[in-house]
Write an enzyme that holds these catalytic residues in place. Structure first.
Site, short mmCIF file in Angstrom:
data_model
loop_
_atom_site.label_atom_id
_atom_site.label_comp_id
_atom_site.label_asym_id
_atom_site.label_seq_id
_atom_site.Cartn_x
_atom_site.Cartn_y
_atom_site.Cartn_z
N CYS A 112 44.96 -29.57 54.73
CA CYS A 112 45.31 -28.85 53.52
C CYS A 112 44.41 -29.25 52.34
O CYS A 112 43.27 -28.85 52.29
CB CYS A 112 46.79 -29.02 53.21
SG CYS A 112 47.40 -27.81 52.00
N HIS A 220 49.36 -27.38 58.30
CA HIS A 220 49.96 -28.72 58.33
C HIS A 220 50.37 -29.12 59.75
O HIS A 220 51.54 -29.02 60.12
CB HIS A 220 51.16 -28.79 57.39
CG HIS A 220 50.79 -28.79 55.95
ND1 HIS A 220 50.62 -29.94 55.23
CD2 HIS A 220 50.52 -27.77 55.11
CE1 HIS A 220 50.28 -29.64 53.99
NE2 HIS A 220 50.21 -28.33 53.89
N GLU A 222 50.68 -32.05 60.84
CA GLU A 222 51.47 -33.29 60.81
C GLU A 222 52.98 -33.03 60.84
O GLU A 222 53.76 -33.89 61.25
CB GLU A 222 51.10 -34.13 59.58
CG GLU A 222 51.76 -33.73 58.27
CD GLU A 222 51.22 -32.46 57.64
OE1 GLU A 222 51.80 -31.99 56.64
OE2 GLU A 222 50.19 -31.93 58.14
#
Length: 251
Positions: A112, A220, A222
């Site tokens: 990001c 994202h 994660e």
């Protein structure tokens, strides 16, 4: 110590009346669980000498996302609108850190804001409000307090044929989340697109002819990384590169 040491630059943010160096827990968890590394937080001090000394101890760098935007002066963009959140100390830390990591061949993964930082550090430009650009969709997250909806799959990305994402995943496309307003306006000359959104916006890239792993995504991975095969593939590849660097440094 057998685990690869993965540095994660901090945001500088106000908590109450005082500034704190901070990193979202999800990035730390993904560096540890997804990449199998030992997360080490890098304070945003903006001191290149300290960055060089820190980088010498690390096996990889993960550039996390953040609510703040890269200041447009770093890429020759127009002034930000009133109320835009910036983090000058993070800019002063991450932009030189990126160039140093690439110079030294330290594995680099951007997510990001980190994706946007690498592009800026290498001479690219950003859109500040993607949703206002003709032909581009609104890439911002769903409004409200439902975090599951915020990180839910939002749009499809197509992988470049023969690229790393296609190799790691064994697929040609994937659904990804979308929580950004800034985006790639002009890709830096040393970057090669790895994935595009349906509207053509670059969503992933690698660094051309890099000395080591150097990759970034706009979404994202994660978030709930353990439940997403593509996210696991990205972090596994990054972790393997970090461990390979650690082994090479033992000699």
């Amino acid at each position: 110590m057998s685990q690869a040491m993965i540095g994660i630059p901090c945001d500088l943010k106000m908590i109450g009346l005082l500034p704190f160096h901070a990193v979202g827990d999800k990035y730390i968890a993904a560096a540890a669980g997804g990449a199998g590394g030992l997360p080490v937080l890098i304070p945003s001090l903006g001191d290149e000498q300290l960055l060089r000394a820190t980088l010498a101890t690390l096996d990889g760098v993960l550039l996390p996302g953040s609510p703040s935007n890269v200041e447009p002066r770093h890429y020759g963009g127009p002034n930000s609108r009133a109320g835009t959140l910036h983090d000058p100390r993070r800019d002063a830390t991450t932009l030189p850190l990126i160039r140093l990591a690439l110079e030294e061949g330290v594995p680099l993964l951007g997510i990001c804001r980190g994706f946007q930082e690498i592009n800026v550090a290498l001479g690219g430009e950003l859109h500040q409000h993607v949703q206002e650009e003709p032909g581009l969709r609104d890439h911002r997250e769903a409004e409200g307090d439902d975090i599951a909806a915020m990180y839910a799959p939002a749009h499809r990305v197509g992988f470049v044929e023969g690229g790393l994402l296609a190799e790691w995943s064994g697929a040609r496309e994937a659904m990804v989340n979308s929580l950004h307003q800034q985006g790639i306006k002009r890709l830096a000359p040393s970057l090669i697109a790895e994935a595009h959104a349906e509207d053509g916006l670059v969503e992933a890239y690698r660094v051309r002819n890099s000395k080591g792993f150097a990759f970034a995504v706009q979404w994202h991975p994660e978030w709930l990384y353990w439940d997403n095969p593509l996210s696991m593939a990205i972090f596994h590849a990054f972790g393997e590169a970090c461990r390979a660097r650690r082994e090479s440094r033992k000699g």
